[in-house]
Design a protein around this motif. Structure first.
Motif, PDB file in Angstrom:
ATOM      1  N   LEU A   1       0.823  -1.208   0.000  1.00 30.73           N
ATOM      2  CA  LEU A   1       0.000   0.000   0.000  1.00 30.73           C
ATOM      3  C   LEU A   1       0.859   1.260   0.000  1.00 30.73           C
ATOM      4  CD1 LEU A   1      -2.816  -0.902   2.567  1.00 30.73           C
ATOM      5  CD2 LEU A   1      -2.819  -1.185   0.077  1.00 30.73           C
ATOM      6  N   SER A   2       0.287   2.322  -0.567  1.00 32.34           N
ATOM      7  CA  SER A   2       0.958   3.628  -0.535  1.00 32.34           C
ATOM      8  C   SER A   2       0.670   4.313   0.796  1.00 32.34           C
ATOM      9  CB  SER A   2       0.452   4.499  -1.687  1.00 32.34           C
ATOM     10  OG  SER A   2      -0.921   4.834  -1.479  1.00 32.34           O
TER      11      SER A   2
ATOM     12  N   GLN B   1      -2.969   5.219   1.061  1.00 32.45           N
ATOM     13  CA  GLN B   1      -3.793   4.029   1.271  1.00 32.45           C
ATOM     14  C   GLN B   1      -3.674   3.504   2.707  1.00 32.45           C
ATOM     15  OE1 GLN B   1      -2.196   1.649  -1.897  1.00 32.45           O
ATOM     16  NE2 GLN B   1      -3.756   2.317  -3.386  1.00 32.45           N
TER      17      GLN B   1
ATOM     18  N   ASP C   1      -7.399  11.663  -5.813  1.00 33.59           N
ATOM     19  CA  ASP C   1      -6.476  10.554  -5.527  1.00 33.59           C
ATOM     20  C   ASP C   1      -6.739   9.972  -4.135  1.00 33.59           C
ATOM     21  OD1 ASP C   1      -5.593  12.956  -4.372  1.00 33.59           O
ATOM     22  OD2 ASP C   1      -3.549  12.180  -4.168  1.00 33.59           O
ATOM     23  N   GLU C   2      -7.193  10.813  -3.202  1.00 32.72           N
ATOM     24  CA  GLU C   2      -7.524  10.322  -1.865  1.00 32.72           C
ATOM     25  C   GLU C   2      -8.782   9.449  -1.906  1.00 32.72           C
ATOM     26  OE1 GLU C   2      -5.770  14.169   0.642  1.00 32.72           O
ATOM     27  OE2 GLU C   2      -7.929  13.970   0.273  1.00 32.72           O
TER      28      GLU C   2
ATOM     29  N   ALA D   1      -7.930   6.156  -3.310  1.00 32.17           N
ATOM     30  CA  ALA D   1      -7.229   5.324  -2.329  1.00 32.17           C
ATOM     31  C   ALA D   1      -8.227   4.638  -1.395  1.00 32.17           C
ATOM     32  CB  ALA D   1      -6.254   6.179  -1.524  1.00 32.17           C
TER      33      ALA D   1
ATOM     34  N   THR E   1      -9.888   1.762  -3.288  1.00 34.46           N
ATOM     35  CA  THR E   1      -8.949   0.651  -3.494  1.00 34.46           C
ATOM     36  C   THR E   1      -8.824  -0.194  -2.228  1.00 34.46           C
ATOM     37  OG1 THR E   1      -7.682   1.927  -5.115  1.00 34.46           O
ATOM     38  CG2 THR E   1      -6.568   0.052  -4.067  1.00 34.46           C
TER      39      THR E   1
END
Length: 333
Positions: free
Chosen positions: A24-25, A28, A63-64, A67, A70
Motif C-alpha cells: 500500500l501507498s 492508502q 487521488d484520496e 485510495a 482501493t
C-alpha cells in the motif's frame, strides 16, 4: 456486539499488518487505518455508500477518494449489511465473549458475598443470649455495618477460565494466587491489553525458554512477569545458558591447590625437623586440624626464606609474608 465502554481500543498486530499491507501507498495506509478505527468504534460494517466512506476518511482530493475505494475493495467484503472485515468481526466477537465472562464472574462473586452475609447474620441470631423479659427480637442486616466473613478457601480457589488458560501456558507455575491478582490488575490497568494477547505472549515466552533449556528457577514467577509488563520484552534475547567449562581457573580453587602442595611438601620433609629446608629454619611442627594450620615456628624469621609455591593452573601464588607473629604464636595459612 460489545458495550460502548469496550470500543475505545482494539488489538493491532504489526507483524500481520505489515505482511498484508506492504504494497500500500502512504495515502492508502491512512485510509485503511481510519476505516478500521470507524469499524471497531461502531462495532458494525462500513456503510455501502462511497460518499459516507470518503467522509469517514476525510478524502477530498480525487487521488484520496481513489485510495479509499482501493482499500475497501481489497480488504472488505460487500454483504447485505455493508462492507465487512472478517478479522475485525472475529476480534469484536472475542471482546464480547470476554465482557460476558467478566460480567458473569462479577455476578457470581456478589452472589457468594450476599450468601455469606446472610449466613453470618443467621449464626449471630442463633448464638444470641435469651432474655425472659424480651418477647420479640428483630435483627436487620445492614451491608454498611456488618462485616462479611472471610471467603472460604474453596471460594478463593475459583479462578476464571481465562486465567486458567494463562496459568497452563506460562512456564513457571509458582504463586497462583498472586499471579491471578496480577493478571486481573494487568487487564484492568492496561486498557489495550487482551486475554488473547497475554496468552499468545506467554506461549511465546514459554517456547523460547523451552528451546533454550532454561532451568525453572531462572524463569520469573508469573506475578513478576505480569507486574513488570514483561509481555513487552524482546524474547529473541533468550538463549541457552552457558555453563562454566570443566577445569576452568578459579581463584579460590587455585589457592587451595597451592595450600595442598605446601602441606604435602612439609609432610614429606617430616614433622620433627627439616632435612633439606632453607638455611636458618631449625624446626616446625604440623598440626593436622581442619584449618590446616602450621604452629609453633621456632625460628619465625626464617619464614620469609620459604620458596613461593605457585599453582600453575590458576596462576595463584601463596605469599608467606615477611615473618610470623612477633610473639612466636600461630601462623595460619
Amino acid at each position: 456486539m460489545t458495550a460502548k465502554s469496550d470500543r475505545h481500543w482494539y488489538p493491532r498486530y504489526p507483524g500481520d499488518y505489515a505482511r498484508k499491507t506492504a504494497h500500500l501507498s502512504l495515502v492508502q495506509h491512512g485510509a485503511y487505518a481510519l476505516l478500521m478505527d470507524w469499524y471497531y468504534s461502531n462495532a458494525k460494517p462500513l456503510p455501502d455508500d462511497w460518499v459516507q466512506m470518503h467522509r469517514i476518511c476525510k478524502a477530498i482530493a480525487p487521488d484520496e477518494q481513489q485510495a479509499v475505494q482501493t482499500v475497501v475493495q481489497e480488504f472488505f467484503i460487500l454483504k447485505d449489511v455493508g462492507w465487512t472485515n472478517e478479522r475485525a468481526d472475529e476480534e469484536i466477537g472475542k471482546k464480547a465473549k470476554i465482557s460476558d465472562l467478566r460480567r458473569d464472574a462479577q455476578a457470581e462473586r456478589e452472589r457468594i458475598r450476599l450468601k455469606n452475609l446472610a449466613s453470618a447474620g443467621a449464626k449471630r441470631g442463633a448464638n444470641a443470649p435469651s432474655n425472659a423479659h424480651t418477647t420479640t427480637s428483630t435483627t436487620t442486616l445492614d451491608n454498611t455495618n456488618v462485616l462479611s466473613p472471610p471467603i472460604s478457601p474453596k471460594a478463593r480457589s475459583e479462578y476464571s477460565p481465562e486465567f486458567e488458560q494463562f496459568w497452563q501456558t506460562y512456564p513457571n507455575k509458582t504463586g497462583k494466587g498472586n499471579a491471578n491478582k496480577a493478571y486481573l490488575n494487568a487487564l484492568k490497568t492496561h486498557k489495550e491489553l487482551t486475554h488473547e494477547f497475554l496468552l499468545d505472549r506467554s506461549g511465546q515466552f514459554a517456547a523460547a525458554h523451552k528451546a533454550a533449556g532454561t532451568p525453572g528457577q531462572y524463569i520469573p514467577h508469573p506475578a513478576t512477569w505480569l507486574n513488570g509488563c514483561r509481555w513487552e520484552d524482546d524474547i529473541s534475547g533468550i538463549t541457552k545458558r552457558q555453563s562454566a567449562a570443566p577445569g576452568a581457573p578459579n581463584a579460590w580453587g587455585s589457592q587451595f591447590s597451592a595450600l595442598q602442595s605446601a602441606t604435602a611438601k612439609i609432610l614429606q620433609e617430616g614433622a620433627g625437623g627439616v632435612q633439606n629446608g632453607p638455611p636458618g629454619l631449625s624446626e616446625r611442627v604440623l598440626d593436622t586440624s581442619d584449618s590446616l594450620r602450621l604452629t609453633q615456628w621456632r625460628n619465625p624469621g626464617s619464614l620469609a626464606q620459604l620458596p613461593d609455591l605457585s599453582d600453575t593452573a590458576g596462576g595463584q601464588t601463596i605469599d608467606h609474608g615477611p615473618a610470623g607473629p612477633a610473639d612466636g604464636g600461630e601462623t595460619v595459612l
